[in-house]
Design an enzyme around this catalytic site. Structure first.
Site, PDB file in Angstrom:
ATOM      1  N   HIS A 197      27.149 -11.449  10.521  1.00 26.91           N
ATOM      2  CA  HIS A 197      27.262 -10.113   9.781  1.00 26.91           C
ATOM      3  C   HIS A 197      26.737 -10.040   8.261  1.00 26.91           C
ATOM      4  CE1 HIS A 197      30.270  -8.212  12.468  1.00 26.91           C
ATOM      5  NE2 HIS A 197      29.024  -7.780  12.909  1.00 26.91           N
ATOM      6  N   ARG A 304      22.161  -3.387  22.430  1.00 31.82           N
ATOM      7  CA  ARG A 304      23.340  -4.406  22.982  1.00 31.82           C
ATOM      8  C   ARG A 304      24.553  -3.480  22.762  1.00 31.82           C
ATOM      9  NH1 ARG A 304      19.850  -8.274  19.961  1.00 31.82           N
ATOM     10  NH2 ARG A 304      19.160  -9.968  21.292  1.00 31.82           N
ATOM     11  N   ARG A 340      21.697  -1.055  26.958  1.00 30.97           N
ATOM     12  CA  ARG A 340      21.815  -2.079  28.055  1.00 30.97           C
ATOM     13  C   ARG A 340      23.320  -2.073  28.340  1.00 30.97           C
ATOM     14  NH1 ARG A 340      20.562  -8.234  26.483  1.00 30.97           N
ATOM     15  NH2 ARG A 340      22.609  -7.991  25.134  1.00 30.97           N
ATOM     16  N   GLU A 439      15.458 -12.098  32.874  1.00 30.25           N
ATOM     17  CA  GLU A 439      15.873 -13.200  31.923  1.00 30.25           C
ATOM     18  C   GLU A 439      16.547 -14.552  32.726  1.00 30.25           C
ATOM     19  OE1 GLU A 439      18.996 -11.833  29.420  1.00 30.25           O
ATOM     20  OE2 GLU A 439      19.802 -10.474  30.932  1.00 30.25           O
ATOM     21  N   ASN A 462      14.974 -14.734  25.393  1.00 31.99           N
ATOM     22  CA  ASN A 462      16.018 -15.635  24.635  1.00 31.99           C
ATOM     23  C   ASN A 462      16.686 -16.262  25.832  1.00 31.99           C
ATOM     24  OD1 ASN A 462      15.182 -14.229  22.479  1.00 31.99           O
ATOM     25  ND2 ASN A 462      17.187 -12.822  22.272  1.00 31.99           N
ATOM     26  N   ASP A 463      16.995 -15.720  26.730  1.00 28.28           N
ATOM     27  CA  ASP A 463      17.874 -16.190  28.009  1.00 28.28           C
ATOM     28  C   ASP A 463      16.719 -16.973  28.923  1.00 28.28           C
ATOM     29  OD1 ASP A 463      20.646 -16.266  27.651  1.00 28.28           O
ATOM     30  OD2 ASP A 463      20.407 -13.797  27.955  1.00 28.28           O
ATOM     31  N   ARG A 473      20.891 -22.062  24.308  1.00 28.89           N
ATOM     32  CA  ARG A 473      19.969 -21.569  23.321  1.00 28.89           C
ATOM     33  C   ARG A 473      21.099 -21.986  22.048  1.00 28.89           C
ATOM     34  NH1 ARG A 473      20.744 -15.148  24.987  1.00 28.89           N
ATOM     35  NH2 ARG A 473      20.770 -14.575  22.876  1.00 28.89           N
ATOM     36  N   CYS A 510      11.931  -7.805  25.284  1.00 31.61           N
ATOM     37  CA  CYS A 510      12.902  -7.510  24.102  1.00 31.61           C
ATOM     38  C   CYS A 510      13.314  -8.726  23.485  1.00 31.61           C
ATOM     39  CB  CYS A 510      14.007  -6.781  24.558  1.00 31.61           C
ATOM     40  SG  CYS A 510      14.885  -7.209  25.864  1.00 31.61           S
TER      41      CYS A 510
HETATM   42  C1  PEP Z   1      17.346 -12.115  25.911  1.00 35.09           C
HETATM   43  O1  PEP Z   1      18.029 -12.757  26.535  1.00 35.09           O
HETATM   44  O2  PEP Z   1      16.210 -12.343  25.682  1.00 35.09           O
HETATM   45  C2  PEP Z   1      18.050 -10.889  25.255  1.00 35.09           C
HETATM   46  C3  PEP Z   1      17.020 -10.093  24.661  1.00 35.09           C
HETATM   47  O3  PEP Z   1      19.182 -10.643  25.205  1.00 35.09           O
HETATM   48  P1  PEP Z   1      20.304 -11.261  24.533  1.00 35.09           P
HETATM   49  O4  PEP Z   1      19.592 -11.836  23.211  1.00 35.09           O
HETATM   50  O5  PEP Z   1      21.190 -10.153  24.097  1.00 35.09           O
HETATM   51  O6  PEP Z   1      21.081 -12.255  25.736  1.00 35.09           O
HETATM   52 MG    MG Z   2      19.915 -12.225  27.166  1.00 34.60          MG
END
Ligand code: PEP
Ligand code: MG
Length: 587
Positions: A197, A304, A340, A439, A462-463, A473, A510
Site C-alpha cells: 500500500h 481485481r 473480474r 492464465e 503473471n500466472d 511468482r 492484462c
Molecule cells: C495475471 O495472472 O496475469 C493477472 C493479471 O492476474 P493476477 O495478477 O491478479 O493474478
Molecule cells: Mg492471475
C-alpha cells in the site's frame, strides 16, 4: 585531521514509484515497539489489562479518524486507512488478543505480539503477493496499538520541517498519508514489495519510492546524502561528485519526459499504420479510477475484486459490492469496466473461515474453483455485477479457468443470477461481454473450445508464466527464471491470439508483460486488441504504440518465434526496435 572520505555505496531494492530525488536522509524511528516483555497477571488485574488494551485500540482508532479527516483531498488512497479501522475491530486481532489476556493471564503487549505473529504466518503463506503484503497492514495496525500500550508517540511525519527523504523500516499508510509534499521528496523502506500500500500511495503522491531494501536503516545515517532512483530501484548513499552530476541530469530528463507523456496521454494509442489499440487500466480499489482518468486509460481492463473480501469477518453483502461496482462503472462511463470475479483462495481471504491448510495453494482451491464450490458466495457477486451493469459498460471476467466444463458451469450460474434478478424486478443488464483469463496452460491448449463460450480472452501472464514455466511468482530464488520472453510463453500467447482471431473473439492482455515497452512490438505483431496495466504505465505504453507499426511488428514476431531463448528474443527486439524505443521511453 581531515574527516575520512565517505565511500559511495549502492543499495538495490524494488522500485515502488518512479522518479528520481536527491537529498538528505531522515530516519523515521519506530519508537521501540519491537521489544516486548512478558509478565503474568491475576484476578482483577486481568480485567483492567483488558481495559488497558481496549483503550489502546480506541486511541489507535481515534488517531486514524483524525488522519483521515486531515488527509489532503488528492490523497484518495486515504480509504486504505478505513481497512485499518476494520482491522482494529477484527475478531482475529482484537478478539483473539483479549482472549489470550483472559485465558493465559498475560500482559496485553505480549498477547498482541503473539496474535500478530500468528496472523503474519497466515498472510505469508498466501499465494498472492498482493495478499501476502497485507501482512504489512496487520503490522501497521498492531504497531499503533503497541505504541499506545507502551506509551510512545509515533514519529510525527507531518511535523518534519526540512526538505528530506524518509528512510524507514516501513512506513504505514497512516504515516504516508501525512507526507507533506513540500518537504518530503521521496522515501525508501526496508520492507515492502511492488504491491504494498505504501507503494500505491507513493504513486498517488507521485514521489519516488524504493521499497524492500532490507538494510536501508542500517546502511544509511541521518543527514547522509542519498539519491533515490525509483525507476530502477537503486539508492545511492553518499554519492560521488560524478554520480551527483549524472543523476541531476537524469532527474531533469525524467521530469521533462513525464511532462511530455502525461501531456499526450489522452491521445489515442494508434500505430503509425493506423491500427488502434485500447490501453486500459488494472485496478484493485475503486478509488483508483481517478488515476485511470488522469493517465488517459481507455477503460478498466482488470478490476481485481479480492480487496473487498479481505481483512474482515464476513463476506461482503450484494448491496455493498453493488455500490462499489456501480461507483466505478458510473465514473468510467461510457468506457468499459472489466470486473473480474473473486480470484483468491477464499478460505484464506476471510481468515476466520479457515478450515484447512493447502500444501500447494497455487494449485489448490483458488479463484473460480473456490467460487464453484461456494455457489452462494459466487452468486452474490454475480448479481452485484449484473446490477452494476445497468449503470454503464460492464464486462465480466472469470479467473483461472482451466477446463471447458468450468466455463459451462460458470455461465449456468450467471444465468441463474440474472433470472433471480428478473424475478425480483431489480434493474440489471445481462447483455454483457463475458471473458476468461487465460492464465493456466491447459486453457491455452483448449482455447479453441473455450472460445466458443466467451466474447473475449484476457491473457494473464503473471500466472501463465508461473504455471507454464513452473516458477512460483513470489519466490525470489527463482525470480531470474521468470521470463515473459521465454519461447514457451511467446508461443502460447501467439496460439491464444491466433485462436481468438480465428473464432472472432477479442484478445486482450492484462498481465504485467503488457506494461513493458520492449514487449510491445511482439504484442502488436500478434494482434492484441487491448492491453491493460497499472495506471502509471499507460502514458508510456500509449506513446510506444504510437511509435510502432503493425507490419514491422508482424515480421518481428515471425523471427522471434524462431528463437530458442528469452535472451535471443530480447536481443532481436533490441536490434530491431531499440533505437525507436529509446527515443520514446525513459531508460
Ligand atoms: C495475471 O495472472 O496475469 C493477472 C493479471 O492476474 P493476477 O495478477 O491478479 O493474478
Ligand atoms: Mg492471475
Amino acid at each position: 585531521m581531515s574527516e575520512p572520505a565517505v565511500e559511495e555505496k549502492t543499495l538495490k531494492g524494488i522500485s515502488a514509484s518512479p522518479g528520481i530525488c536527491i537529498g538528505k536522509a531522515y530516519l523515521v524511528d519506530k519508537g521501540g515497539v519491537d521489544v516486548v516483555k512478558k509478565y503474568y497477571l491475576k484476578g482483577k488485574k486481568i480485567k483492567s489489562e483488558i481495559n488497558r488494551f481496549k483503550a489502546a485500540v480506541k486511541k489507535a482508532k481515534d488517531e486514524i479518524h483524525t488522519i483521515i479527516e486531515n488527509s489532503p483531498e488528492e490523497l484518495q488512497q486515504a480509504h486504505i486507512l478505513e481497512t485499518h479501522l476494520a482491522l482494529l475491530n477484527d475478531k482475529l486481532l482484537y478478539g483473539k488478543t483479549i482472549e489470550i489476556i483472559e485465558k493465559e493471564g498475560v500482559n496485553a503487549e505480549w498477547a498482541l505480539k503473539r496474535v500478530v505473529s500468528n496472523l503474519n504466518s497466515i498472510f505469508q503463506n498466501m499465494i498472492d503477493s498482493y495478499l501476502k503484503e497485507r501482512a504489512l497492514d496487520v503490522a501497521h495496525v498492531s504497531d499503533s496499538i503497541m505504541r499506545n500500550l507502551v506509551g510512545v508517540e509515533p514519529e510525527d511525519i507531518a511535523a518534519i520541517d526540512k526538505r528530506v527523504i524518509l528512510v524507514s523500516d516501513d512506513l504505514s499508510p497512516a504515516q504516508t498519508c501525512q507526507i507533506n509534499l513540500e518537504r518530503i521528496m521521496g522515501f525508501i523502506t526496508n520492507r515492502g514489495g511492488k504491491t504494498s500500500h505504501t507503494g500505491i500511495m507513493a504513486q498517488a503522491l507521485e514521489i519516488p519510492a524504493v521499497v524492500g531494501l532490507v538494510n536501508a536503516t542500517t546502511a544509511i545515517k541521518n543527514e547522509d546524502l542519498i539519491i533515490v532512483d525509483g525507476n530502477t530501484g537503486k539508492v545511492i548513499v553518499n554519492p560521488s561528485e560524478p554520480s551527483l552530476v549524472e543523476y541531476e541530469e537524469r532527474k531533469s530528463q525524467y521530469e521533462d519526459y513525464k511532462v511530455g507523456i502525461t501531456r499526450e496521454s489522452h491521445l489515442k494509442a494508434e500505430t503509425t499504420d493506423g491500427v488502434k489499440l485500447e490501453v486500459m487500466a488494472n485496478i484493485e480499489l475503486p478509488e483508483e479510477v481517478v488515476a485511470v482518468k488522469n493517465y488517459g486509460g481507455d477503460g478498466i481492463g482488470l478490476y481485481r475484486t479480492e480487496f473487498q473480501y479481505m481483512n474482515r469477518a464476513e463476506f461482503p453483502s450484494e448491496q455493498e459490492l453493488f455500490d462499489k461496482y456501480r461507483d466505478v462503472v458510473e465514473v468510467m462511463a461510457p468506457k468499459s469496466v472489466t470486473i473480474r470475479t473473486l480470484d483468491i483462495n477464499g478460505d484464506k481471504a476471510v481468515a476466520n473461515h479457515t478450515s484447512y491448510d493447502e500444501i500447494n495453494p497455487a494449485l489448490g482451491l483458488r479463484a473460480i474453483r473456490y467460487c464453484l464450490k461456494k455457489p452462494d458466495v459466487f452468486k452474490t457477486q454475480l448479481r452485484a455485477i449484473l446490477r452494476a451493469a445497468a449503470f454503464g459498460r460492464v464486462r465480466i471476467l472469470f479467473p483461472m479457468i482451466s477446463a471447458y466444463f468450468e466455463i459451462c458451469k460458470v455461465k449456468k450460474l450467471l444465468d441463474q443470477a440474472a433470472d433471480s434478478l428478473e424475478k425480483e424486478g431489480l434493474p440489471y443488464n445481462r447483455e454483457i461481454d463475458i471473458g476468461i483469463m487465460i492464465e493456466v496452460p491447459s486453457a491455452v491448449v483448449v482455447a479453441d473450445s473455450l472460445a466458443e463460450k466467451v466474447d473475449f480472452f484476457s491473457i494473464g501472464t503473471n500466472d501463465l508464466i508461473q504455471y507454464a514455466l513452473a516458477i512460483d511468482r513470489g519466490n525470489r530464488h527463482v525470480a531470474d527464471l521468470y521470463q515473459p520472453l521465454d519461447p514457451a510463453i511467446i508461443r502460447m500467447v501467439k496460439q491464444v491470439a491466433d485462436v481468438s482471431k480465428d473464432k472472432g473473439i477479442g484478445v486482450f492482455m492484462c498481465g504485467e508483460m503488457a506494461a513493458t515497452p520492449h514487449h510491445i512490438p511482439l504484442l502488436l505483431g500478434m494482434g492484441m486488441d487491448e492491453l491493460s496495466m497499472n495506471p502509471q504505465s499507460i502514458p508510456q505504453i500509449k506513446r510506444v504504440i504510437r511509435s510502432l507499426n503493425v507490419k514491422d511488428s508482424q515480421s518481428f514476431v515471425r523471427e522471434a518465434l524462431k528463437k530458442k531463448t528469452a535472451r535471443g528474443v530480447f536481443e532481436l527486439s533490441r536490434d530491431a526496435f531499440g533505437g525507436t524505443l529509446s527515443e520514446v521511453t525513459f531508460s
